[in-house]
Scaffold this motif. Structure first.
Motif, PDB file in Angstrom:
ATOM      1  N   PHE A   5      74.017  -4.756  35.303  1.00  0.00           N
ATOM      2  CA  PHE A   5      73.018  -4.829  34.245  1.00  0.00           C
ATOM      3  C   PHE A   5      71.583  -4.727  34.767  1.00  0.00           C
ATOM      4  CE2 PHE A   5      76.740  -7.154  32.669  1.00  0.00           C
ATOM      5  CZ  PHE A   5      77.040  -6.360  31.579  1.00  0.00           C
ATOM      6  N   ASP A   8      69.358  -2.305  32.823  1.00  0.00           N
ATOM      7  CA  ASP A   8      68.938  -2.861  31.534  1.00  0.00           C
ATOM      8  C   ASP A   8      67.807  -3.862  31.708  1.00  0.00           C
ATOM      9  OD1 ASP A   8      70.927  -1.398  30.222  1.00  0.00           O
ATOM     10  OD2 ASP A   8      72.369  -3.050  30.316  1.00  0.00           O
ATOM     11  N   TYR A  11      64.596  -2.102  32.562  1.00  0.00           N
ATOM     12  CA  TYR A  11      64.094  -1.399  31.380  1.00  0.00           C
ATOM     13  C   TYR A  11      63.394  -2.382  30.437  1.00  0.00           C
ATOM     14  CZ  TYR A  11      63.839   1.607  27.304  1.00  0.00           C
ATOM     15  OH  TYR A  11      63.376   2.333  26.238  1.00  0.00           O
ATOM     16  N   GLY A  37      69.822   2.555  36.650  1.00  0.00           N
ATOM     17  CA  GLY A  37      70.624   2.976  35.503  1.00  0.00           C
ATOM     18  C   GLY A  37      71.309   4.301  35.695  1.00  0.00           C
ATOM     19  N   ASN A  40      74.363   4.977  33.863  1.00  0.00           N
ATOM     20  CA  ASN A  40      74.188   5.193  32.426  1.00  0.00           C
ATOM     21  C   ASN A  40      73.066   6.216  32.251  1.00  0.00           C
ATOM     22  OD1 ASN A  40      73.393   5.096  29.746  1.00  0.00           O
ATOM     23  ND2 ASN A  40      73.506   2.868  29.590  1.00  0.00           N
ATOM     24  N   LEU A  43      70.306   5.491  29.580  1.00  0.00           N
ATOM     25  CA  LEU A  43      69.327   4.501  30.020  1.00  0.00           C
ATOM     26  C   LEU A  43      68.383   5.117  31.046  1.00  0.00           C
ATOM     27  CD1 LEU A  43      68.192   1.603  30.222  1.00  0.00           C
ATOM     28  CD2 LEU A  43      69.873   1.213  32.037  1.00  0.00           C
TER      29      LEU A  43
END
Length: 195
Positions: A5, A8, A11, A37, A40, A43
């Motif tokens: 994470f 995230d 971000y 990220g 992902n 992201l």
């Protein structure tokens, strides 16, 4: 795993810095989010966009331009691509590269004729034409802008300033005035609803 994470978290930290007006800190956090990220891609692309926007806001237009242009070519996300294209045009304008900014906004308008931010791109193009001293083209482009949608003036009077320029209807009127054009486009009073 906790690292899962990290993108995230970086971000969200970037967004917090952005909201607090700390553009350089936001850019660094978004850059970390993009790196973290990479698992992902969505992201990572949004983080790269945040980094480019923060670079532009902090006055580093060259870095912003490089990031926007790379992102516009590489992303598969249409929204990110559109925002990167608009960001490129804004960065070019901020860097006083008015002919390039005009071309960037024109390209965006050609590729995305029904985009929700069309009016903003049209205003940017009008300003770029104005800065180049293209008086006749300013009049035509501003007239097209004013007539482009029935609810333009309603939306425009509520629009936030874009890239340091005035709100949309005021920008059009200022460009007309600066170019010595006295033209009645049937524009309602600011704040009045168009039927």
């Amino acid at each position: 795993s906790p690292g899962r994470f990290a993108g995230d978290a970086w971000y969200l930290l970037g967004k917090c810095h952005e909201l607090a007006g700390r553009s350089e800190e936001a850019r660094r956090a978004f850059a970390k989010a993009a790196e973290s990220g990479s698992q992902n891609q969505g992201l990572a692309d949004h983080a790269r966009l945040g980094s480019a926007i923060a670079a532009r806001k902090s006055g580093d237009t060259e870095r912003a331009l490089v990031e926007f242009q790379a992102l516009a070519k590489e992303t598969k996300d249409d929204m990110v691509r559109s925002e990167a294209a608009l960001g490129s045009a804004d960065a070019l304008f901020a860097d006083k590269r008015f002919a390039d900014a005009e071309a960037a906004w024109s390209a965006f308008l050609a590729k995305s004729p029904d985009h929700a931010r069309r009016a903003e791109a049209q205003v940017g193009r009008v300003w770029a034409l104005h800065e180049q001293g293209k008086r006749d083209e300013v009049v035509v482009a501003a007239g097209e802008l004013a007539k482009s949608s029935r609810d333009f003036w309603n939306r425009a009077t509520r629009a936030a300033p874009c890239s340091g320029r005035s709100s949309l209807p005021l920008a059009v009127m200022m460009v007309f005035k600066k170019n010595g054009v006295d033209i009645d486009l049937g524009v309602p009073q600011l704040g009045r609803q168009v039927p």
